[in-house]
Design an enzyme around this catalytic site. Structure first.
Site, PDB file in Angstrom:
ATOM      1  CG  HIS A  63      15.984   0.969   1.814  1.00 35.48           C
ATOM      2  ND1 HIS A  63      14.856   0.302   1.411  1.00 35.48           N
ATOM      3  CD2 HIS A  63      16.226   1.886   0.853  1.00 35.48           C
ATOM      4  CE1 HIS A  63      14.439   0.802   0.262  1.00 35.48           C
ATOM      5  NE2 HIS A  63      15.240   1.775  -0.088  1.00 35.48           N
ATOM      6  CG  HIS A 235      10.426  -0.499   0.071  1.00 37.45           C
ATOM      7  ND1 HIS A 235       9.939  -1.342  -0.893  1.00 37.45           N
ATOM      8  CD2 HIS A 235      11.251   0.364  -0.557  1.00 37.45           C
ATOM      9  CE1 HIS A 235      10.457  -0.998  -2.058  1.00 37.45           C
ATOM     10  NE2 HIS A 235      11.255   0.027  -1.885  1.00 37.45           N
ATOM     11  CG  ASP A 308      12.704   3.792   1.174  1.00 37.73           C
ATOM     12  OD1 ASP A 308      13.684   4.282   0.569  1.00 37.73           O
ATOM     13  OD2 ASP A 308      11.628   3.525   0.602  1.00 37.73           O
TER      14      ASP A 308
END
Lengths: 441, 321
Positions: A63, A235, A308
């Site tokens: 990610h 997430h 992320d």
């Protein structure tokens, strides 16, 4: 071809082979020979002393936002892939919410080609679910996969139409890829900018309740159950999501989940003072949620760690909290945060952490990574698991500096990173120059 | 009493002030009240100081009140509103502030749509920053003038039961009142439709009433907030008419109050929505006195942030410091 490299005397940890031992590891022709004891080393090999260091399969991040095309002042594919190697990552998945988005085969090919050209971490494109990320019309998913996409997502926003979600999760099964879900019920998150609770109330900032995630995770798990498609929840931030995922797994639903280093570490208290570097979506939650996602990771309900990584330019974050974009960078701090929070604190062993940052994510996206087995591509991270260092964003390789961890002490730092047998990150210049003098390390 | 009490550079909110600091603001407002009653309403307290009133949101009462406070203390003032300034040309807040700073100003009073904007500005410029309302966060001078008005009528704040009624979730006035009143020892409650009461408000030390009748039964003081029309469009309430019927403060409802209740409203009022005219203009109302007190409170804030000593306020009015 570059000369062979011998990583000598390190603690080789490879969860994919259940290996944790002091061994030598030879890298030749871009691939791994060994790891063996008493290895026969070619004369031409460069020998690097790895005593006191851990040698592990390169980390895998499912990610990452690389911002190219469209926002190259925040990050480029090359700068992000380089930052990845500085953080020990050798494979990263690039999210499609660029400008324009990665929603057609040409765009997928561009990301892949730029990644190869940069020559740092392997960059695996993730294609969009819907054309223009608009949530209406499905992209040519088969074409995206055939040009290199390893998963699909509309990350940044959910696939809001559950009908489209269903068809997507059915259709992807012909191409054997996962759907990466940004699980958010927009009707509940509204125009919120941080976690809803006493902190948002006292700061006068609009809140995003846990339920905005919980409701969406439940819907996504139920849709995965309906379709049999492979679902990966991006997430995870709430204790409610954890319970829903746990229950779905118990029913045999094909679901995996990731958690970010920041959701494992920080609470919404970090927002106080209107710190825009603590603004991300999903937002930092309560202490009870942090505890729950940590426990879920240790237990295996949450499968892996992903950053992320969301670079934003200085001036984008230097503003009123409402106006700041969501997201923080994570590639160069993930390992140090996770060792500090999970290993140094005794919650998890180092082999388990490596499993969750390398082997498990590689399996989720079926990447050729996450192992040191003989003959595998030589994607390797070498790190000092005990060194304490201070996070200094100005030293990042990423073009962006937006992190709430600035000034914090982290534990464990990358010493070297090899991608395809090449030493792409070697800040201390451990690789001896020339060929013959390599014996006297 | 010569213990010096420090106020820091800015007034961004009441949350982080001590009870003593808040009391000092109120006490210092007392000697300033009289200035506005003079035929010549001017004293040289802030002579030579340059103050910018930077208003990113429309405001009449607060802006004019600050401006009178500044002018009656002899400061030089400039008003900037978002429309008709460089803001509409896309200049960001930091650059606006730095440009003002470059002109060597002393203080900025700012009203801004974003919570935290006052703190953001205060952290970046050396001038004093006074929060004239930031988003849904705080409006400290409004709460100070509310408290001053309550104290004028009830003698003290401590032990009083004060209920804030209406749109709590979007209200900076509510938050500043909650912080200020609880620090001074009042019991504070909020009342409104649950769609307009934020999650976690109990953790600020207040109780929540879901029905306005219960609030009136309980309270010594009602602080009635403005209900903005946009809330109906955004679906927080079905209609203004229904809001008035179930949450409006009417004379009929006040008649059932067990004690003599004081009614405040920060303005501007929507008559017939959150408050009926009979109440607004009636014997319980101290709404216009709030406005009068606003000027004195803001004089006190300006004086103290400019480094004035609380016990010298009376002398300062005569030009002696």
């Amino acid at each position: 071809m570059s000369r062979p490299i011998l990583l000598k005397g390190g603690r080789v940890i490879d969860p994919s082979q259940n290996l944790d031992d002091t061994l030598d590891l030879l890298v030749a022709e871009g691939h791994i020979s060994g790891p063996w004891r008493g290895l026969e080393v070619p004369d031409s090999a460069a020998v690097i002393d790895c005593s006191g260091l851990v040698v592990a399969p390169g980390l895998v991040d499912l990610h990452v936002h690389l911002r190219e095309p469209g926002d190259e002042h925040k990050e480029t594919i090359a700068s992000g892939a380089r930052a990845a190697t500085a953080g020990g990552f050798t494979s990263i998945c690039a999210m499609p919410n660029t400008r324009p988005p990665i929603d057609d085969p040409a765009a997928v090919g561009f990301v892949r080609a730029e990644g190869e050209r940069a020559g740092y971490a392997h960059v695996y494109p993730v294609g969009a679910v819907s054309v223009g990320l608009k949530g209406e019309e499905m992209t040519e998913i088969g074409e995206l996969v055939s040009t290199g996409a390893v998963a699909v997502t509309d990350d940044g926003r959910p696939v809001y139409d559950t009908g489209l979600l269903r068809r997507t999760m059915e259709y992807i099964q012909s191409f054997d890829i996962p759907y990466f879900s940004h699980s958010e019920e927009l009707g509940l998150s509204g125009n919120g900018v941080m976690n809803e609770g006493s902190v948002s109330t006292s700061l006068g900032l609009r809140g995003i309740p846990n339920a905005a995630e919980d409701v969406a995770v439940a819907r996504d798990c139920i849709t995965a159950e309906l379709t049999g498609g492979q679902l990966h929840i991006l997430h995870v931030s709430t204790r409610g999501s954890v319970e829903i995922i746990r229950a779905a797994k118990a029913r045999g639903v094909r679901v995996t989940a990731e958690v970010t280093p920041h959701h494992l570490t920080l609470t919404d208290e970090a927002v106080r003072g209107y710190r825009t570097e603590a603004k991300m979506n999903p937002p930092l939650r309560s202490a009870a949620d942090v505890q729950a996602v940590r426990d879920a990771l240790v237990e295996g309900v949450i499968d892996c760690i992903a950053t992320d990584h969301a670079p934003h330019h200085y001036e984008d974050k230097e503003c009123e909290f409402d106006d700041a974009p969501f997201g923080i960078v994570g590639l160069e701090t993930a390992l140090g945060i996770c060792i500090r929070e999970l290993v140094a604190s005794g919650r998890m062993g180092l082999p388990d952490l490596i499993d969750r940052m390398s082997c498990v994510p590689a399996k989720i996206a079926r990447l050729p990574a996450g192992t040191l087995a003989e003959g595998s591509p030589a994607d390797i991270v070498v790190f000092d698991p005990e060194v304490r260092w201070t996070c200094e964003p100005e030293k990042f390789f990423s073009l962006s500096r937006n992190t709430p961890f600035a000034g914090q002490e982290l534990v464990g730092r990358v010493a070297m990173t090899l991608v395809g047998g090449r030493l792409v990150y070697d800040p201390d210049e451990r690789l001896p120059r020339g060929g013959k003098e390599s014996e006297d390390v | 009493m010569s213990t010096t009490i420090s106020f820091g550079k800015d007034l961004t909110g009441l949350e982080h002030l001590s009870a003593e600091q808040i009391k000092t603001f109120l006490d210092t407002a007392e000697p300033f009240k009289e200035i506005s009653e003079r035929p010549i309403k001017k004293v040289p307290v802030l002579r030579g100081k340059t103050i910018v009133n930077l208003f990113y949101e429309p405001s009449t009462r607060t802006r004019v009140s600050f401006e009178f406070a500044e002018k009656r203390l002899s400061a030089d003032t400039v008003n900037i509103s978002a429309s008709g300034s460089s803001v509409v040309k896309g200049e960001n807040l930091v650059d606006t502030a730095r440009n003002l700073e470059a002109m060597r100003i002393d203080m900025v009073v700012m009203r801004h749509r974003s919570s935290g904007a006052a703190q953001f500005l205060a952290d970046r410029i050396p001038s004093n920053v006074i929060n004239g309302g930031d988003g849904q966060h705080e409006h400290p001078t409004q709460a100070l003038l509310d408290m001053l008005t309550i104290r004028d009528h009830k003698g003290q704040i401590e032990g009083l039961k004060v209920c804030i009624v209406g749109d709590i979730v979007h209200s900076r006035v509510a938050r500043s009142n909650i912080y200020g009143l609880t620090k001074l020892g009042a019991e504070v409650a909020v009342c409104g439709p649950p769609t307009l009461v934020p999650k976690g408000i109990e953790e600020l030390g207040v109780q929540v009433f879901k029905r306005v009748e219960e609030a009136i039964e309980w309270a010594d003081v009602l602080n009635v907030l403005r209900l903005q029309l946009e809330r109906m469009k955004a679906g927080y309430i079905p209609s203004l008419r229904e809001y008035n019927r179930f949450f409006g403060i009417s004379a009929a409802r006040l008649e059932k109050a067990p004690r003599d209740i004081l009614v405040l409203h920060p303005g501007p009022m929507n008559r017939g929505v959150e408050i009926d005219s009979h109440v607004a203009d009636g014997p319980h109302s101290v709404i216009l006195q709030q406005v009068t007190n606003g000027v004195a409170v803001r004089m006190a804030v300006l004086y103290l942030l400019a480094g004035g000593q609380p016990e010298r306020a009376e002398a300062a009015k005569g030009g002696r410091s």
